[in-house]
Scaffold this motif. Structure first.
Motif, PDB file in Angstrom:
ATOM      1  N   THR A 148      -1.281  -5.185  -6.762  1.00  0.00           N
ATOM      2  CA  THR A 148      -2.327  -6.135  -6.341  1.00  0.00           C
ATOM      3  C   THR A 148      -2.027  -7.574  -6.785  1.00  0.00           C
ATOM      4  OG1 THR A 148      -3.580  -5.509  -8.315  1.00  0.00           O
ATOM      5  CG2 THR A 148      -4.180  -4.410  -6.269  1.00  0.00           C
ATOM      6  N   TRP A 150      -3.524 -11.803  -7.600  1.00  0.00           N
ATOM      7  CA  TRP A 150      -4.456 -12.358  -8.576  1.00  0.00           C
ATOM      8  C   TRP A 150      -5.762 -12.876  -7.983  1.00  0.00           C
ATOM      9  CZ3 TRP A 150      -4.875 -17.280  -6.821  1.00  0.00           C
ATOM     10  CH2 TRP A 150      -3.746 -17.902  -6.291  1.00  0.00           C
ATOM     11  N   LYS A 174      -0.380  -1.490 -10.497  1.00  0.00           N
ATOM     12  CA  LYS A 174       0.333  -2.621 -11.109  1.00  0.00           C
ATOM     13  C   LYS A 174      -0.432  -3.881 -10.685  1.00  0.00           C
ATOM     14  CE  LYS A 174       3.309  -6.015 -11.322  1.00  0.00           C
ATOM     15  NZ  LYS A 174       2.525  -7.203 -11.587  1.00  0.00           N
ATOM     16  N   GLU A 177       0.257 -10.140 -12.923  1.00  0.00           N
ATOM     17  CA  GLU A 177       0.474 -10.577 -14.310  1.00  0.00           C
ATOM     18  C   GLU A 177      -0.483 -11.708 -14.688  1.00  0.00           C
ATOM     19  OE1 GLU A 177       2.512 -10.466 -11.762  1.00  0.00           O
ATOM     20  OE2 GLU A 177       4.045 -12.025 -11.762  1.00  0.00           O
ATOM     21  N   PHE A 225       0.465  -2.418  -0.971  1.00  0.00           N
ATOM     22  CA  PHE A 225       0.710  -3.718  -1.616  1.00  0.00           C
ATOM     23  C   PHE A 225      -0.144  -4.796  -0.981  1.00  0.00           C
ATOM     24  CE2 PHE A 225       2.973  -7.801  -1.195  1.00  0.00           C
ATOM     25  CZ  PHE A 225       3.145  -8.135  -2.533  1.00  0.00           C
ATOM     26  N   THR A 226      -0.715  -5.658  -1.800  1.00  0.00           N
ATOM     27  CA  THR A 226      -1.296  -6.910  -1.311  1.00  0.00           C
ATOM     28  C   THR A 226      -0.648  -8.040  -2.080  1.00  0.00           C
ATOM     29  OG1 THR A 226      -3.418  -5.918  -0.773  1.00  0.00           O
ATOM     30  CG2 THR A 226      -3.401  -8.285  -1.039  1.00  0.00           C
ATOM     31  N   GLY A 227      -0.188  -9.048  -1.341  1.00  0.00           N
ATOM     32  CA  GLY A 227       0.430 -10.201  -1.986  1.00  0.00           C
ATOM     33  C   GLY A 227       1.082 -11.083  -0.947  1.00  0.00           C
ATOM     34  N   SER A 228       2.038 -11.870  -1.391  1.00  0.00           N
ATOM     35  CA  SER A 228       2.658 -12.844  -0.485  1.00  0.00           C
ATOM     36  C   SER A 228       3.621 -12.136   0.473  1.00  0.00           C
ATOM     37  CB  SER A 228       3.430 -13.873  -1.301  1.00  0.00           C
ATOM     38  OG  SER A 228       4.511 -13.238  -1.948  1.00  0.00           O
ATOM     39  N   SER A 231       7.115 -11.454  -1.259  1.00  0.00           N
ATOM     40  CA  SER A 231       7.194 -10.231  -2.078  1.00  0.00           C
ATOM     41  C   SER A 231       7.073  -9.003  -1.186  1.00  0.00           C
ATOM     42  CB  SER A 231       6.072 -10.192  -3.118  1.00  0.00           C
ATOM     43  OG  SER A 231       6.018 -11.370  -3.844  1.00  0.00           O
ATOM     44  N   LEU A 250      -0.513  -8.993   3.641  1.00  0.00           N
ATOM     45  CA  LEU A 250       0.216 -10.193   3.232  1.00  0.00           C
ATOM     46  C   LEU A 250      -0.565 -11.466   3.549  1.00  0.00           C
ATOM     47  CD1 LEU A 250       3.696  -8.867   4.402  1.00  0.00           C
ATOM     48  CD2 LEU A 250       2.529  -8.507   2.224  1.00  0.00           C
ATOM     49  N   GLY A 251       0.124 -12.557   3.604  1.00  0.00           N
ATOM     50  CA  GLY A 251      -0.551 -13.860   3.725  1.00  0.00           C
ATOM     51  C   GLY A 251      -1.001 -14.187   5.141  1.00  0.00           C
ATOM     52  N   CYS A 283      -6.473 -14.960   1.373  1.00  0.00           N
ATOM     53  CA  CYS A 283      -5.494 -14.692   2.430  1.00  0.00           C
ATOM     54  C   CYS A 283      -6.053 -15.031   3.803  1.00  0.00           C
ATOM     55  CB  CYS A 283      -5.095 -13.223   2.381  1.00  0.00           C
ATOM     56  SG  CYS A 283      -6.493 -12.111   2.418  1.00  0.00           S
ATOM     57  N   GLU A 384       1.777 -20.987   4.499  1.00  0.00           N
ATOM     58  CA  GLU A 384       0.568 -20.687   3.729  1.00  0.00           C
ATOM     59  C   GLU A 384       0.559 -21.510   2.434  1.00  0.00           C
ATOM     60  OE1 GLU A 384       0.193 -16.918   1.636  1.00  0.00           O
ATOM     61  OE2 GLU A 384      -1.836 -16.700   2.411  1.00  0.00           O
ATOM     62  N   PHE A 386      -2.408 -21.653   0.346  1.00  0.00           N
ATOM     63  CA  PHE A 386      -3.252 -20.904  -0.588  1.00  0.00           C
ATOM     64  C   PHE A 386      -3.979 -21.865  -1.527  1.00  0.00           C
ATOM     65  CE2 PHE A 386      -3.924 -16.831  -3.033  1.00  0.00           C
ATOM     66  CZ  PHE A 386      -4.314 -16.106  -1.933  1.00  0.00           C
TER      67      PHE A 386
HETATM   68  P1  NAD Z   1       2.683 -12.120  -5.131  1.00  0.00           P
HETATM   69  O1  NAD Z   1       3.372 -11.543  -3.948  1.00  0.00           O
HETATM   70  O2  NAD Z   1       3.376 -13.151  -5.920  1.00  0.00           O
HETATM   71  O3  NAD Z   1       2.297 -10.968  -6.167  1.00  0.00           O
HETATM   72  C1  NAD Z   1       1.508  -9.858  -5.799  1.00  0.00           C
HETATM   73  C2  NAD Z   1       1.830  -8.692  -6.719  1.00  0.00           C
HETATM   74  O4  NAD Z   1       3.153  -8.242  -6.436  1.00  0.00           O
HETATM   75  C3  NAD Z   1       1.813  -9.036  -8.197  1.00  0.00           C
HETATM   76  O5  NAD Z   1       1.275  -7.940  -8.908  1.00  0.00           O
HETATM   77  C4  NAD Z   1       3.290  -9.229  -8.517  1.00  0.00           C
HETATM   78  O6  NAD Z   1       3.606  -9.031  -9.870  1.00  0.00           O
HETATM   79  C5  NAD Z   1       3.912  -8.177  -7.634  1.00  0.00           C
HETATM   80  N1  NAD Z   1       5.304  -8.417  -7.264  1.00  0.00           N
HETATM   81  C6  NAD Z   1       5.911  -9.601  -7.058  1.00  0.00           C
HETATM   82  N2  NAD Z   1       7.198  -9.409  -6.704  1.00  0.00           N
HETATM   83  C7  NAD Z   1       7.406  -8.068  -6.655  1.00  0.00           C
HETATM   84  C8  NAD Z   1       8.521  -7.236  -6.334  1.00  0.00           C
HETATM   85  N3  NAD Z   1       9.700  -7.756  -5.981  1.00  0.00           N
HETATM   86  N4  NAD Z   1       8.367  -5.899  -6.372  1.00  0.00           N
HETATM   87  C9  NAD Z   1       7.172  -5.358  -6.699  1.00  0.00           C
HETATM   88  N5  NAD Z   1       6.093  -6.084  -7.039  1.00  0.00           N
HETATM   89  C10 NAD Z   1       6.196  -7.431  -7.010  1.00  0.00           C
HETATM   90  O7  NAD Z   1       1.274 -12.629  -4.587  1.00  0.00           O
HETATM   91  P2  NAD Z   1       0.152 -13.444  -5.381  1.00  0.00           P
HETATM   92  O8  NAD Z   1       0.641 -14.834  -5.575  1.00  0.00           O
HETATM   93  O9  NAD Z   1      -0.285 -12.658  -6.563  1.00  0.00           O
HETATM   94  O10 NAD Z   1      -1.057 -13.429  -4.332  1.00  0.00           O
HETATM   95  C11 NAD Z   1      -1.204 -14.367  -3.335  1.00  0.00           C
HETATM   96  C12 NAD Z   1      -0.696 -13.846  -2.009  1.00  0.00           C
HETATM   97  O11 NAD Z   1      -1.388 -12.647  -1.681  1.00  0.00           O
HETATM   98  C13 NAD Z   1      -0.965 -14.792  -0.867  1.00  0.00           C
HETATM   99  O12 NAD Z   1       0.167 -14.863  -0.032  1.00  0.00           O
HETATM  100  C14 NAD Z   1      -2.122 -14.149  -0.126  1.00  0.00           C
HETATM  101  O13 NAD Z   1      -2.222 -14.485   1.220  1.00  0.00           O
HETATM  102  C15 NAD Z   1      -1.840 -12.714  -0.320  1.00  0.00           C
HETATM  103  N6  NAD Z   1      -3.061 -11.926  -0.161  1.00  0.00           N
HETATM  104  C16 NAD Z   1      -3.173 -11.112   0.934  1.00  0.00           C
HETATM  105  C17 NAD Z   1      -4.351 -10.394   1.144  1.00  0.00           C
HETATM  106  C18 NAD Z   1      -4.511  -9.466   2.312  1.00  0.00           C
HETATM  107  O14 NAD Z   1      -5.339  -8.573   2.231  1.00  0.00           O
HETATM  108  N7  NAD Z   1      -3.758  -9.630   3.390  1.00  0.00           N
HETATM  109  C19 NAD Z   1      -5.404 -10.511   0.238  1.00  0.00           C
HETATM  110  C20 NAD Z   1      -5.250 -11.360  -0.863  1.00  0.00           C
HETATM  111  C21 NAD Z   1      -4.058 -12.047  -1.049  1.00  0.00           C
END
Ligand code: NAD
Length: 491
Positions: A148, A150, A174, A177, A225-228, A231, A250-251, A283, A384, A386
């Protein structure tokens, strides 16, 4: 100072590295807790515990019993919602009004998927072969990894954890951080709800030290996974080495589209909610505002006059509208993008710099910022950010709105403001996004599927269908008549 260990097999465990890292309060910039720095060894321990729990307890339990524990968790969350909301604010700096609403709403995901856990039915197929009885069943994967970000830690965890558990999987979480504390506090609630040890584990740490080993682990059979997008792409590539399914949230760079027949007051509020709520750290931010040419100047004037009044400051205060940026790297990124937009020739009509006025505490605040004269091909319109940065692009007619709206790598969401129902339906057909809001923005529910088109991801969270992301389909063939068929030919 608060010190958090890892949560593995129902116990608080020191990290193998013996190391901890700091987490700060984005508003005061003060370090308030230490978080265990997990590594590959800790991940292995957690996956082992989850595998054992899958084999011995959770995977063997009747779905009705699993559902009851999820519903019990919903009740515990409701009791603790205010406290959880406050921890989220201390760790990610978003408004208490926003995070409190999220933590109160959280329980609904556990209740909904708890109810769904014993309604996962297979089918008996009227198979076209004589002497054969054929049926299908949905089975859990086993151990699933949940990673997840932040910005909304507990809400985005619920979107994964509730269906994963309801489907019968066990889990290793996970969290980011930057914001691990609320997820760790949440672990105690899962114990109270009665989850057997090992069903839910949490390993904190960094992406490459914990996230990647979790993705790579041979006994992890699925990642949500939710994140960028960056990643997400890396995780997808590594998952491909194991041929492992992944859900990727993702984003986005969502268009919020205002037609000249819109209720302008409602549209202005919708645009503000789309980009300045949560300091733009969402996001689904409506970060590209498309306004029909005839009303462009007047609309911008009204928007600026209201956005200018947004109160910046302490996220715990009820008066505050815009809080600090959660992380230092994110703050620098937003400031860089403001420069990018100016260098590209966009015209800044509001904000455009760090906020250092009353209530800023010398913290990482960015003024709500609006650019006009943006062209869709500019980086500020394509990438993006953010953060609370809005790019405004004028358009001529419906056709051009669709062209500009879809001319982007992402496809998470879109907003449309119009009083014409035909236009609303046409736009909802043509926009390439997983969610389209008409005359509203930033609405989500446990009942309605959420996820991205294009580079915004794959798979869906929330809604009945989403439980299938955590299930695999099996077809069972039973011969009830002996066959003399030629064994060298497919039956
Ligand atoms: P991030 O991708 O930097 O990190 C997300 C998670 O992935 C963290 O726990 C991080 O430690 C982990 N991570 C990073 N690299 C990794 C790897 N190589 N292998 C495994 N795990 C890894 O994202 P962020 O900065 O924490 O969050 C912001 C992003 O999340 C923005 O792009 C936003 O659009 C996106 N987001 C998407 C949604 C959705 O539902 N589509 C919702 C909220 C946020």
């Amino acid at each position: 100072m608060k010190k958090y260990d890892l949560y593995i097999n129902g116990q608080w465990v020191k990290p193998e590295s013996g190391k901890y890292f700091e987490t700060d309060n984005p508003y005061t910039c003060e370090v308030w807790a230490q978080i265990a720095r997990g590594n590959e060894t800790d991940v292995s321990l957690a996956v082992h515990a989850a595998k054992k729990a899958f084999n011995d307890t959770w995977g063997e339990m009747k779905p009705t019993e699993r559902g009851k524990i999820l519903v019990k968790l919903a009740e515990v969350i409701e009791r603790e919602a205010t406290r959880l909301g406050e921890i989220e604010v201390r760790d990610n700096g978003k408004l208490l009004a926003e995070m409190g609403t999220q933590t109160r709403y959280l329980a609904e995901w556990y209740r909904y998927f708890g109810g769904l856990s014993d309604k996962i039915e297979g089918a008996v197929l009227p198979i076209d072969k004589s002497g054969i009885f054929n049926f299908t069943k949905h089975e859990p994967y086993g151990v699933v990894g949940l990673i997840t970000p932040w910005n909304s830690p507990l809400l985005l965890l619920a979107w994964k954890l509730a269906p994963a558990l309801a489907a019968g999987n066990t889990t290793v979480i996970k969290p980011s951080e930057f914001t691990s504390a609320s997820t760790l506090e949440f672990m105690t609630l899962t114990e109270e709800a009665g989850f057997p040890a090992g069903v839910i584990n949490c390993v904190t740490g960094f992406g490459l030290e914990v996230g990647q080993p979790l993705v790579d682990h041979k006994d992890v059979s699925k990642i949500a996974f939710t994140g960028s997008d960056i990643s997400g792409q890396k995780i997808y590539e590594r998952a491909a080495r194991k041929i492992m399914p992944v859900t990727l949230e993702l984003g986005g760079k969502s268009p919020n589209i205002v037609f000249n027949d819109a209720d302008v007051d409602a549209a202005v509020m919708g645009v503000i909610s789309g980009i300045f709520a949560a300091t733009g750290q969402t996001c689904i931010a409506g970060s590209r505002l498309l306004v029909q040419k005839e009303i462009h100047d007047e609309f911008v004037k009204r928007l600026v006059s209201i956005a200018r009044e947004a109160k910046i400051g302490d996220p715990m205060s009820k008066e505050t509208n815009v809080g600090p940026v959660t992380t230092e790297p994110q703050f620098k990124k937003i400031i860089d993008y403001i420069k990018v937009a100016k260098d590209e020739g966009a015209n800044c009509v509001l904000g455009g710099k760090q906020y250092e006025g009353p209530g800023s505490m010398g913290s990482r605040f960015v003024e709500p910022t609006i650019f006009i004269g943006v062209k869709n091909e500019m980086r500020i319109a394509q990438e993006e950010v953010f953060g609370p940065i809005l790019s405004i692009i004028p358009f001529e007619d419906e056709k051009e709105a669709v062209e500009i709206g879809n001319d982007i790598l992402f496809g998470l969401a879109a907003g449309v403001w119009t009083s014409n129902i035909g236009r609303a339906l046409r736009m909802s057909d043509k926009l390439k996004a997983g969610t389209v809001w008409i005359n509203t923005y930033r609405a989500v529910s446990f009942m309605s599927p959420f996820g991205g088109y294009k580079r915004s991801g794959q798979g869906r969270e929330s809604g009945q269908e989403s439980i299938k992301e955590f299930l695999q389909l099996k077809s069972v063939w039973i011969a009830h008549e002996t066959s003399n068929a030629n064994p060298f030919i497919i039956r």
